[in-house]
Structures are given as structure tokens and as C-alpha cells.
Design a protein around this motif. Structure first.
Motif, PDB file in Angstrom:
ATOM      1  N   MET A   6       0.889  -1.270   0.083  1.00  0.00           N
ATOM      2  CA  MET A   6      -0.111  -0.037   0.147  1.00  0.00           C
ATOM      3  C   MET A   6       0.995   1.180  -0.178  1.00  0.00           C
ATOM      4  O   MET A   6       1.999   1.230   0.770  1.00  0.00           O
ATOM      5  CB  MET A   6      -1.073  -0.027   1.256  1.00  0.00           C
ATOM      6  N   THR A   7       0.508   2.086  -0.738  1.00  0.00           N
ATOM      7  CA  THR A   7       1.533   3.354  -0.689  1.00  0.00           C
ATOM      8  C   THR A   7       0.419   4.677  -0.784  1.00  0.00           C
ATOM      9  O   THR A   7      -0.793   4.479  -1.252  1.00  0.00           O
ATOM     10  CB  THR A   7       2.345   3.337  -1.865  1.00  0.00           C
ATOM     11  N   ASP A   8       1.096   5.915  -0.607  1.00  0.00           N
ATOM     12  CA  ASP A   8       0.347   7.144  -0.698  1.00  0.00           C
ATOM     13  C   ASP A   8       0.408   7.541  -2.138  1.00  0.00           C
ATOM     14  O   ASP A   8       1.428   7.595  -2.800  1.00  0.00           O
ATOM     15  CB  ASP A   8       0.943   8.083   0.344  1.00  0.00           C
ATOM     16  N   LEU A   9      -0.799   7.675  -2.683  1.00  0.00           N
ATOM     17  CA  LEU A   9      -0.745   7.867  -4.319  1.00  0.00           C
ATOM     18  C   LEU A   9       0.000   9.293  -4.489  1.00  0.00           C
ATOM     19  O   LEU A   9       0.453   9.524  -5.716  1.00  0.00           O
ATOM     20  CB  LEU A   9      -2.217   8.049  -4.777  1.00  0.00           C
ATOM     21  N   LEU A  14      -8.780  14.429  -5.309  1.00  0.00           N
ATOM     22  CA  LEU A  14      -9.182  15.351  -3.802  1.00  0.00           C
ATOM     23  C   LEU A  14     -10.566  15.921  -4.265  1.00  0.00           C
ATOM     24  O   LEU A  14     -11.367  15.991  -3.275  1.00  0.00           O
ATOM     25  CB  LEU A  14      -8.073  16.136  -3.453  1.00  0.00           C
ATOM     26  N   GLU A  15     -10.591  16.555  -5.177  1.00  0.00           N
ATOM     27  CA  GLU A  15     -11.830  17.254  -6.014  1.00  0.00           C
ATOM     28  C   GLU A  15     -13.025  16.403  -6.221  1.00  0.00           C
ATOM     29  O   GLU A  15     -14.182  16.585  -5.890  1.00  0.00           O
ATOM     30  CB  GLU A  15     -11.523  18.357  -6.666  1.00  0.00           C
ATOM     31  N   ALA A  16     -12.797  15.277  -6.942  1.00  0.00           N
ATOM     32  CA  ALA A  16     -13.896  14.834  -7.872  1.00  0.00           C
ATOM     33  C   ALA A  16     -14.342  13.430  -6.722  1.00  0.00           C
ATOM     34  O   ALA A  16     -15.564  13.271  -7.033  1.00  0.00           O
ATOM     35  CB  ALA A  16     -13.199  14.138  -9.038  1.00  0.00           C
ATOM     36  N   LEU A  17     -13.384  12.788  -6.014  1.00  0.00           N
ATOM     37  CA  LEU A  17     -14.010  11.845  -5.174  1.00  0.00           C
ATOM     38  C   LEU A  17     -15.234  12.162  -4.280  1.00  0.00           C
ATOM     39  O   LEU A  17     -16.273  11.271  -4.165  1.00  0.00           O
ATOM     40  CB  LEU A  17     -12.958  10.924  -4.485  1.00  0.00           C
ATOM     41  N   PRO A  18     -15.143  13.320  -3.390  1.00  0.00           N
ATOM     42  CA  PRO A  18     -16.189  13.455  -2.632  1.00  0.00           C
ATOM     43  C   PRO A  18     -17.626  13.864  -3.523  1.00  0.00           C
ATOM     44  O   PRO A  18     -18.611  13.607  -3.161  1.00  0.00           O
ATOM     45  CB  PRO A  18     -15.838  14.801  -1.930  1.00  0.00           C
ATOM     46  N   PRO A  35       1.376  12.622 -10.503  1.00  0.00           N
ATOM     47  CA  PRO A  35       1.890  13.988 -10.511  1.00  0.00           C
ATOM     48  C   PRO A  35       0.624  14.899  -9.779  1.00  0.00           C
ATOM     49  O   PRO A  35      -0.540  14.568  -9.455  1.00  0.00           O
ATOM     50  CB  PRO A  35       1.435  14.412 -12.167  1.00  0.00           C
ATOM     51  N   PRO A  36       1.018  16.065  -9.281  1.00  0.00           N
ATOM     52  CA  PRO A  36       0.009  16.863  -8.522  1.00  0.00           C
ATOM     53  C   PRO A  36      -1.221  17.115  -9.118  1.00  0.00           C
ATOM     54  O   PRO A  36      -2.112  17.180  -8.229  1.00  0.00           O
ATOM     55  CB  PRO A  36       1.016  18.030  -8.103  1.00  0.00           C
ATOM     56  N   PHE A  37      -1.324  17.397 -10.407  1.00  0.00           N
ATOM     57  CA  PHE A  37      -2.709  17.923 -10.964  1.00  0.00           C
ATOM     58  C   PHE A  37      -3.506  16.663 -10.768  1.00  0.00           C
ATOM     59  O   PHE A  37      -4.717  16.885 -10.941  1.00  0.00           O
ATOM     60  CB  PHE A  37      -2.356  18.232 -12.375  1.00  0.00           C
ATOM     61  N   VAL A  38      -2.830  15.484 -10.880  1.00  0.00           N
ATOM     62  CA  VAL A  38      -3.895  14.518 -10.897  1.00  0.00           C
ATOM     63  C   VAL A  38      -4.374  14.120  -9.389  1.00  0.00           C
ATOM     64  O   VAL A  38      -5.577  13.823  -9.058  1.00  0.00           O
ATOM     65  CB  VAL A  38      -2.845  12.915 -11.249  1.00  0.00           C
ATOM     66  N   CYS A  39      -3.512  14.174  -8.439  1.00  0.00           N
ATOM     67  CA  CYS A  39      -3.712  14.226  -6.988  1.00  0.00           C
ATOM     68  C   CYS A  39      -4.914  15.314  -6.422  1.00  0.00           C
ATOM     69  O   CYS A  39      -5.955  14.911  -5.852  1.00  0.00           O
ATOM     70  CB  CYS A  39      -2.614  14.327  -6.091  1.00  0.00           C
ATOM     71  N   GLN A  40      -4.735  16.516  -7.232  1.00  0.00           N
ATOM     72  CA  GLN A  40      -5.809  17.540  -6.944  1.00  0.00           C
ATOM     73  C   GLN A  40      -7.111  17.270  -7.543  1.00  0.00           C
ATOM     74  O   GLN A  40      -8.253  17.328  -7.001  1.00  0.00           O
ATOM     75  CB  GLN A  40      -5.083  18.800  -7.445  1.00  0.00           C
TER      76      GLN A  40
END
Length: 94
Positions: A1-4, A17-21, A9-14
Motif C-alpha cells: 500500500m502506498t500514498d498515491l 481530491l476534488e472529484a471523489l467527494p 503528478p500533483p494535478f492528478v492528485c488534486q
């Protein structure tokens, strides 16, 4: 298991973070806090479609694209029924 955030890349993580909720409000539990991982397999349908003709074959003769991954279904039952129809067409070809 890892922290994505360590491998994406930061833009994917962002975007995640916005889309999942938002998706969690439409599909209850999708964004559960105890979820281990969200993966591409969690898509609701295929983003592509492999073209097929009336015999269910693609341009590569003998290849019968079917189900969700080929873009002809949106869930387990519709994928199963599309696969059955593709199998019937295959049997006709044989």
C-alpha cells in the motif's frame, strides 16, 4: 500500500481530491474513509468503444469485442448479456 501522492503528478492528485467527494455523493460509499484504493477498474463505463459490425466482429476478423471493456455495456448484467450475444455470433461463424 502506498500514498498515491508519491507516484502521481500533483494535478492528478488534486483532481482526485476534488472529484471523489462529488462522486461519493452520487454513489454512496464510493469515497469511504476506510477505502484502500480507488483504481481505474472503478470506472462506471469504458471511455472507448471497439467498433464491430453486424456479425459482432471487429475490423480484425475473428475478434469479437464485447462487454464493458469494449464499450458495449455499463455493468455486470449488460456485459454478460452482450457476451452471450457475441458468443452466439461466434457460433454462427463456426
Amino acid at each position: 500500500m502506498t500514498d498515491l501522492r508519491q507516484c502521481l503528478p500533483p494535478f492528478v492528485c488534486q483532481a482526485l481530491l476534488e472529484a471523489l467527494p462529488l462522486l461519493g455523493r452520487k454513489l454512496q460509499g464510493y469515497d469511504a474513509p476506510d477505502a484502500v484504493m480507488t483504481a481505474v477498474e472503478s470506472r462506471s463505463s469504458s471511455p472507448v468503444r471497439i467498433p464491430r459490425d453486424e456479425t459482432y466482429q471487429s475490423a480484425v476478423r475473428g475478434l469479437f469485442p464485447c462487454g464493458e471493456g469494449a464499450g458495449y455495456a455499463g455493468g455486470i448484467l449488460s456485459a454478460a448479456s452482450d457476451g452471450m450475444r457475441a458468443a452466439e455470433h461466434l457460433i454462427e461463424q463456426l
